[in-house]
Design an enzyme around this catalytic site. Structure first.
Site, PDB file in Angstrom:
ATOM      1  N   ASP A 182      16.306  26.533  11.657  1.00 23.18           N
ATOM      2  CA  ASP A 182      15.469  27.680  11.623  1.00 23.18           C
ATOM      3  C   ASP A 182      14.905  27.705  10.274  1.00 23.18           C
ATOM      4  OD1 ASP A 182      14.325  30.221  11.276  1.00 23.18           O
ATOM      5  OD2 ASP A 182      15.401  31.001  12.544  1.00 23.18           O
ATOM      6  N   LYS A 207       6.097  35.595  10.896  1.00 24.76           N
ATOM      7  CA  LYS A 207       6.484  35.780   9.588  1.00 24.76           C
ATOM      8  C   LYS A 207       5.227  35.193   8.608  1.00 24.76           C
ATOM      9  CE  LYS A 207       9.969  37.564  11.333  1.00 24.76           C
ATOM     10  NZ  LYS A 207      11.324  37.221  11.323  1.00 24.76           N
TER      11      LYS A 207
HETATM   12  C1  LIG Z   1      12.137  37.059  12.454  1.00 24.81           C
HETATM   13  C2  LIG Z   1      12.689  35.577  12.715  1.00 24.81           C
HETATM   14  C3  LIG Z   1      12.871  35.251  13.843  1.00 24.81           C
HETATM   15  C4  LIG Z   1      12.395  35.463  15.226  1.00 24.81           C
HETATM   16  O1  LIG Z   1      11.046  35.776  15.104  1.00 24.81           O
HETATM   17  P1  LIG Z   1      10.310  36.465  16.088  1.00 24.81           P
HETATM   18  O2  LIG Z   1       9.039  36.116  16.146  1.00 24.81           O
HETATM   19  O3  LIG Z   1      10.744  37.778  15.613  1.00 24.81           O
HETATM   20  O4  LIG Z   1      10.962  36.334  17.603  1.00 24.81           O
HETATM   21  C5  LIG Z   1      13.792  33.853  13.869  1.00 24.81           C
HETATM   22  N1  LIG Z   1      14.472  33.550  12.766  1.00 24.81           N
HETATM   23  C6  LIG Z   1      14.500  34.049  11.692  1.00 24.81           C
HETATM   24  C7  LIG Z   1      15.201  33.600  10.404  1.00 24.81           C
HETATM   25  C8  LIG Z   1      13.562  35.296  11.497  1.00 24.81           C
HETATM   26  O5  LIG Z   1      13.549  35.773  10.303  1.00 24.81           O
END
Ligand SMILES: *Cc1c(COP(=O)(O)O)cnc(C)c1O
Length: 393
Positions: A182, A207
């Site tokens: 991630d 994000k």
């Molecule tokens: C926000 C986030 C997600 C998930 O993203 P969404 O689009 O809100 O489902 C996954 N990993 C991290 C590190 C995040 O900050």
């Protein structure tokens, strides 16, 4: 009775009045093609699987976004998902089967953990959590013969521990085990997972890539053709689709990602440097600070920082932390990050599920530093710290 067009009833006229011009004028951005049905030129084309025959797999805007993401990530293939979490769960489901074992970093984003515990386990995949800073060989040693995948997130959610990603990726590959990272903090620019040996690079485009806190989307990228096929089969089988409007917004965000991230990063470090010297704060958790235990890893692997970091207050009741948050006027109180606006949250009970790591020395607050003028943010934080001190005594 007139033949052809002249004889049509109003309903036929309304449904068949020509609307799709061809070819389109060439604009800077892709066409936002809205379509489930794709009209084929002949009966023979209906079952020609080399052609796009249905809109769920994406049309012009999704194609343009996937191509741009492949370029940024150094990937051979990319899939889009309706959220960042869907990208993480989708990439895992694409490569796992019943009987497999997965090792997941303990500092993983909490909803990813929830998926592992409540869904993967139910489908017969066993899940174990490992501490973020455990050396690569010891991580791999936790896995049995069924170990299929190691999941990384660096820096970790909330507590921002850095992982030695290249070492973990190399150790996993040597054992024939896949890695998935991630990379939302790195946003595809500050860190390149695929170039560091990771097999599956996932991020929440929600994000920084979108950058406006108003679109949900995620991506998963890979280099290996077998994995690229597994990702696209996974999306095909599970039926995910993203709208062309959202893909267009994400692509629009991507165009300015580099300059925005640069500003988020610089402002974040300016605010972090200021917080380090405040008596109410005992630790600022930011890998770009020379005082961070993870600074060397960050300096080796990352080309910069984003605007997300945390800090620890000196021990104080929750009411003092809430007084800090409630006194802020420029920082919004809310989850998510990566938009143009600054945000703050307390950790709440998000950390209680973790099995490893020592208890924190004080209450944790996570900040996202937006595109505002840093001195204004600092003034706002000072207001908050004053409110904290008044309550904490
Ligand atoms: C926000 C986030 C997600 C998930 O993203 P969404 O689009 O809100 O489902 C996954 N990993 C991290 C590190 C995040 O900050």
């Amino acid at each position: 009775m007139p033949e052809g067009r002249e004889g049509w009833g109003d309903s036929t006229r309304l449904t068949h009045a020509k609307s799709a011009p061809a070819p389109l004028a060439r604009t800077v951005g892709p066409a936002i093609q809205r379509g489930s049905t794709v009209l084929m030129d002949s009966a023979a084309q209906l079952y020609d699987h080399s052609l796009i025959t249905y809109g769920r797999q994406g049309l012009a805007a999704q194609d343009a976004l996937m191509a741009a993401l492949c370029d940024m990530e150094g990937a051979g293939g990319c899939q889009l998902y309706p959220s960042g979490l869907a990208a993480l769960t989708g990439a895992m489901l694409a490569v796992l089967k019943a009987g497999d074992e997965v090792l997941v970093v303990d500092t993983i984003y909490a909803p990813t953990r929830r998926f592992c515990d409540r869904v993967l386990k139910r489908y017969g995949v066993s899940v174990r959590y490992y501490p973020a800073r455990l050396p690569a060989d010891q991580i791999l040693a936790l896995g049995g013969p069924a170990l299929k995948l190691v999941v990384l997130e660096s820096p970790g959610s909330l507590t921002l521990e850095m992982q030695d990603v290249p070492a973990i990726a190399a150790a996993a590959r040597a054992r024939g085990v896949l890695t998935l990272m991630d990379n939302t903090w790195g946003a595809g620019l500050l860190f390149k997972p695929l170039a560091h040996g990771v097999d599956l690079s996932v991020q929440a485009l929600t994000k920084y890539v979108c950058g406006t806190s108003d679109v949900f989307m995620g991506s998963a990228c890979a280099c290996d053709p077998t994995l690229i096929k597994a990702l696209s089969d996974g999306v095909l089988h599970l039926g995910w689709a993203v709208s062309p409007d959202d893909a267009y917004q994400a692509l629009r965000g991507l165009r300015t990602l580099a300059v925005r991230l640069d500003r988020h990063g610089q402002s974040g470090i300016a605010v972090a440097d200021w917080l380090v010297r405040r008596p109410e704060v005992i630790e600022v958790i930011h890998p770009a600070l020379a005082s961070s235990p993870d600074h060397a890893l960050w300096a080796r692997d990352y080309s910069g920082a984003c605007g997300l970091f945390s800090f620890l207050f000196r021990p104080a009741p929750d009411a003092a932390v809430d007084a800090f948050l409630d006194a802020l006027t420029l920082f919004g109180l809310g989850f998510s990050w990566g938009g143009f606006e600054s945000l703050a949250i307390s950790a709440g009970d998000q950390l209680v599920q973790r099995r490893h790591g020592e208890a924190l020395a004080g209450p944790l607050v996570r900040l996202h530093i937006g595109l505002e003028t840093p001195s204004d943010l600092i003034q706002d934080l000072q207001r908050g710290l004053d409110a904290f001190a008044a309550k904490a005594g």
